[in-house]
Design an enzyme around this catalytic site. Structure first.
Site, PDB file in Angstrom:
ATOM      1  N   LYS A  19      11.621   5.501  15.734  1.00 56.35           N
ATOM      2  CA  LYS A  19      11.168   6.681  16.499  1.00 56.35           C
ATOM      3  C   LYS A  19      11.511   6.531  17.975  1.00 56.35           C
ATOM      4  O   LYS A  19      12.031   7.457  18.599  1.00 56.35           O
ATOM      5  CB  LYS A  19       9.652   6.887  16.334  1.00 56.35           C
ATOM      6  CG  LYS A  19       9.217   7.158  14.907  1.00 56.35           C
ATOM      7  CD  LYS A  19       7.726   7.413  14.806  1.00 56.35           C
ATOM      8  CE  LYS A  19       6.856   6.259  15.240  1.00 56.35           C
ATOM      9  NZ  LYS A  19       6.966   5.043  14.379  1.00 56.35           N
ATOM     10  N   ARG A 126      12.340  -7.502  17.460  1.00 54.31           N
ATOM     11  CA  ARG A 126      12.153  -6.542  18.566  1.00 54.31           C
ATOM     12  C   ARG A 126      11.589  -7.247  19.801  1.00 54.31           C
ATOM     13  O   ARG A 126      10.668  -8.046  19.716  1.00 54.31           O
ATOM     14  CB  ARG A 126      11.195  -5.422  18.141  1.00 54.31           C
ATOM     15  CG  ARG A 126      10.837  -4.529  19.329  1.00 54.31           C
ATOM     16  CD  ARG A 126      10.274  -3.214  18.948  1.00 54.31           C
ATOM     17  NE  ARG A 126       9.032  -3.299  18.218  1.00 54.31           N
ATOM     18  CZ  ARG A 126       8.404  -2.235  17.720  1.00 54.31           C
ATOM     19  NH1 ARG A 126       8.915  -1.031  17.873  1.00 54.31           N
ATOM     20  NH2 ARG A 126       7.287  -2.374  17.060  1.00 54.31           N
TER      21      ARG A 126
HETATM   22  P1  G5P Z   1       3.403   2.805  18.094  1.00 55.66           P
HETATM   23  O1  G5P Z   1       3.787   2.157  19.359  1.00 55.66           O
HETATM   24  O2  G5P Z   1       3.589   4.259  17.922  1.00 55.66           O
HETATM   25  P2  G5P Z   1       4.674   2.473  15.572  1.00 55.66           P
HETATM   26  O3  G5P Z   1       4.045   1.436  14.713  1.00 55.66           O
HETATM   27  O4  G5P Z   1       4.561   3.841  15.104  1.00 55.66           O
HETATM   28  O5  G5P Z   1       4.132   2.020  16.967  1.00 55.66           O
HETATM   29  P3  G5P Z   1       6.988   1.414  16.538  1.00 55.66           P
HETATM   30  O6  G5P Z   1       6.627   0.004  16.095  1.00 55.66           O
HETATM   31  O7  G5P Z   1       6.944   1.714  17.998  1.00 55.66           O
HETATM   32  O8  G5P Z   1       6.194   2.414  15.741  1.00 55.66           O
HETATM   33  P4  G5P Z   1       9.479   2.817  16.251  1.00 55.66           P
HETATM   34  O9  G5P Z   1       9.288   3.401  17.591  1.00 55.66           O
HETATM   35  O10 G5P Z   1       9.502   3.713  15.076  1.00 55.66           O
HETATM   36  O11 G5P Z   1       8.461   1.647  15.958  1.00 55.66           O
HETATM   37  O12 G5P Z   1      10.812   1.951  16.193  1.00 55.66           O
HETATM   38  P5  G5P Z   1      11.768   1.403  17.390  1.00 55.66           P
HETATM   39  O13 G5P Z   1      10.994   0.633  18.388  1.00 55.66           O
HETATM   40  O14 G5P Z   1      12.667   2.482  17.850  1.00 55.66           O
HETATM   41  O15 G5P Z   1      12.670   0.402  16.517  1.00 55.66           O
HETATM   42  C1  G5P Z   1      12.114  -0.785  15.991  1.00 55.66           C
HETATM   43  C2  G5P Z   1      13.102  -1.945  16.230  1.00 55.66           C
HETATM   44  O16 G5P Z   1      14.259  -1.723  15.440  1.00 55.66           O
HETATM   45  C3  G5P Z   1      13.589  -2.072  17.682  1.00 55.66           C
HETATM   46  O17 G5P Z   1      13.770  -3.423  17.993  1.00 55.66           O
HETATM   47  C4  G5P Z   1      14.946  -1.347  17.657  1.00 55.66           C
HETATM   48  O18 G5P Z   1      15.843  -1.831  18.661  1.00 55.66           O
HETATM   49  C5  G5P Z   1      15.428  -1.703  16.261  1.00 55.66           C
HETATM   50  N1  G5P Z   1      16.335  -0.732  15.641  1.00 55.66           N
HETATM   51  C6  G5P Z   1      16.331   0.624  15.710  1.00 55.66           C
HETATM   52  N2  G5P Z   1      17.320   1.150  14.972  1.00 55.66           N
HETATM   53  C7  G5P Z   1      17.964   0.100  14.397  1.00 55.66           C
HETATM   54  C8  G5P Z   1      19.070  -0.015  13.519  1.00 55.66           C
HETATM   55  O19 G5P Z   1      19.693   0.956  13.098  1.00 55.66           O
HETATM   56  N3  G5P Z   1      19.433  -1.271  13.140  1.00 55.66           N
HETATM   57  C9  G5P Z   1      18.767  -2.384  13.576  1.00 55.66           C
HETATM   58  N4  G5P Z   1      19.181  -3.589  13.162  1.00 55.66           N
HETATM   59  N5  G5P Z   1      17.715  -2.320  14.412  1.00 55.66           N
HETATM   60  C10 G5P Z   1      17.325  -1.106  14.814  1.00 55.66           C
HETATM   61  O20 G5P Z   1       1.882   2.501  17.770  1.00 55.66           O
HETATM   62  C11 G5P Z   1       1.356   1.195  17.911  1.00 55.66           C
HETATM   63  C12 G5P Z   1      -0.106   1.219  17.544  1.00 55.66           C
HETATM   64  O21 G5P Z   1      -0.800   2.104  18.421  1.00 55.66           O
HETATM   65  C13 G5P Z   1      -1.810   2.830  17.725  1.00 55.66           C
HETATM   66  C14 G5P Z   1      -1.842   2.226  16.319  1.00 55.66           C
HETATM   67  O22 G5P Z   1      -2.752   1.165  16.320  1.00 55.66           O
HETATM   68  C15 G5P Z   1      -0.407   1.742  16.140  1.00 55.66           C
HETATM   69  O23 G5P Z   1      -0.307   0.721  15.147  1.00 55.66           O
HETATM   70  N6  G5P Z   1      -1.451   4.259  17.698  1.00 55.66           N
HETATM   71  C16 G5P Z   1      -2.217   5.217  17.166  1.00 55.66           C
HETATM   72  N7  G5P Z   1      -3.424   5.166  16.530  1.00 55.66           N
HETATM   73  C17 G5P Z   1      -3.944   6.354  16.088  1.00 55.66           C
HETATM   74  N8  G5P Z   1      -3.307   7.524  16.200  1.00 55.66           N
HETATM   75  C18 G5P Z   1      -2.105   7.622  16.853  1.00 55.66           C
HETATM   76  N9  G5P Z   1      -1.486   8.813  16.962  1.00 55.66           N
HETATM   77  C19 G5P Z   1      -1.516   6.436  17.362  1.00 55.66           C
HETATM   78  N10 G5P Z   1      -0.364   6.174  18.005  1.00 55.66           N
HETATM   79  C20 G5P Z   1      -0.330   4.839  18.210  1.00 55.66           C
HETATM   80 MG    MG Z   2       7.802   3.226  19.090  1.00 53.45          MG
END
Ligand code: G5P
Ligand code: MG
Length: 219
Positions: A19, A126
């Site tokens: 995302k 990451r």
């Molecule tokens: P967050 O911060 O919203 P998540 O768990 O939804 O966290 P996260 O972990 O931030 O999502 P993302 O944004 O979907 O993941 O993914 P990203 O960071 O872009 O990519 C992940 C990794 O993969 C990175 O290192 C990137 O470089 C790599 N990557 C991307 N594409 C590729 C690819 O094609 N190949 C490879 N090899 N690598 C790739 O929420 C965190 C916490 O906050 C709370 C919750 O506790 C949650 O767990 N929270 C909420 N709680 C309640 N309601 C809500 N609405 C909440 N929002 C947050």
């Molecule tokens: Mg994120």
């Protein structure tokens, strides 16, 4: 982007589905304002606010923070926006989706459908620059200098909730609490899902879709 209409978009997907990565590209290419619920919460934690203290106890366990806490934070931020926006990581529960619908209409909901095995491998590598939310992957998108942020030169850190056991809890929480939102937005004919394991393959498909969408509604 041609017209003066405001585009209101959501990006859904499991933890680590890309995302943040995809949002960064969309906001640059379509001049959207990016609002990421996780970044907002981590900023509150760094600032030591009451909301941050409460949120931290849930985040470290891989659980969602309580709905009222995040609905409040997002509502405050949304209220300030005058431009097209992309909301990343919110809503995450049906109750949050209902709260959002009371405040604003949504034009499009993107869903990133990435296999959990791919996600587990990604999150082990990451690294983030916590103050800005800039994200790296040790092999796939490494910083220019290992361990340091490209823009500020400050040290990178790993997120506490990227430990393998916490990642599994986050994936379980996603299945239980957030997956039902896909049907919710599908029934409103707003959902566009993109399946794959590579952001570089998914993103061009999103652009094709968005360009067509904008033409069709005469943006
Ligand atoms: P967050 O911060 O919203 P998540 O768990 O939804 O966290 P996260 O972990 O931030 O999502 P993302 O944004 O979907 O993941 O993914 P990203 O960071 O872009 O990519 C992940 C990794 O993969 C990175 O290192 C990137 O470089 C790599 N990557 C991307 N594409 C590729 C690819 O094609 N190949 C490879 N090899 N690598 C790739 O929420 C965190 C916490 O906050 C709370 C919750 O506790 C949650 O767990 N929270 C909420 N709680 C309640 N309601 C809500 N609405 C909440 N929002 C947050
Ligand atoms: Mg994120």
């Amino acid at each position: 982007m041609a017209g003066s209409r405001i585009l209101r978009t959501l990006i859904l997907g499991a933890p680590g589905s890309g995302k943040g990565t995809i949002s960064k590209r969309l906001v640059a290419d379509y001049k959207l304002t990016h609002l990421a619920s996780g970044d907002l919460l981590r900023n509150q934690i760094s600032a030591g606010t009451e909301a941050g203290k409460e949120a931290e106890s849930f985040i470290v366990k891989g659980q969602l923070v309580p709905d009222p806490l995040i609905v409040d934070l997002i509502s405050q931020e949304l209220g300030k926006l005058k431009t097209s926006w992309l909301l990343d990581g919110f809503p995450r529960t049906l109750s949050q989706a209902e709260a959002l619908s009371q405040k604003t209409n949504v034009d499009l909901v993107f869903n990133l459908d990435v296999p959990f095995d791919t996600i587990r491998q990604r999150l082990e590598k990451r690294w983030i620059h916590a103050p800005s939310g800039r994200t790296y992957h040790a092999d796939w998108s490494p910083p220019k200098t290992p361990g340091l942020d490209d823009v500020t030169g400050e040290p990178l850190t790993q997120r506490d909730d990227d430990k393998p056991e916490t990642v599994q809890n986050r994936l379980n929480t996603y299945d239980k609490m957030t997956r039902p939102l896909l049907d919710y937005y599908k029934s409103q004919d707003l959902l566009q899902s993109f399946h794959g394991t590579e952001s570089n393959v998914i993103y061009p498909q999103m652009i094709d879709f968005l360009d067509e969408y904008m033409k069709s509604v005469d943006w």
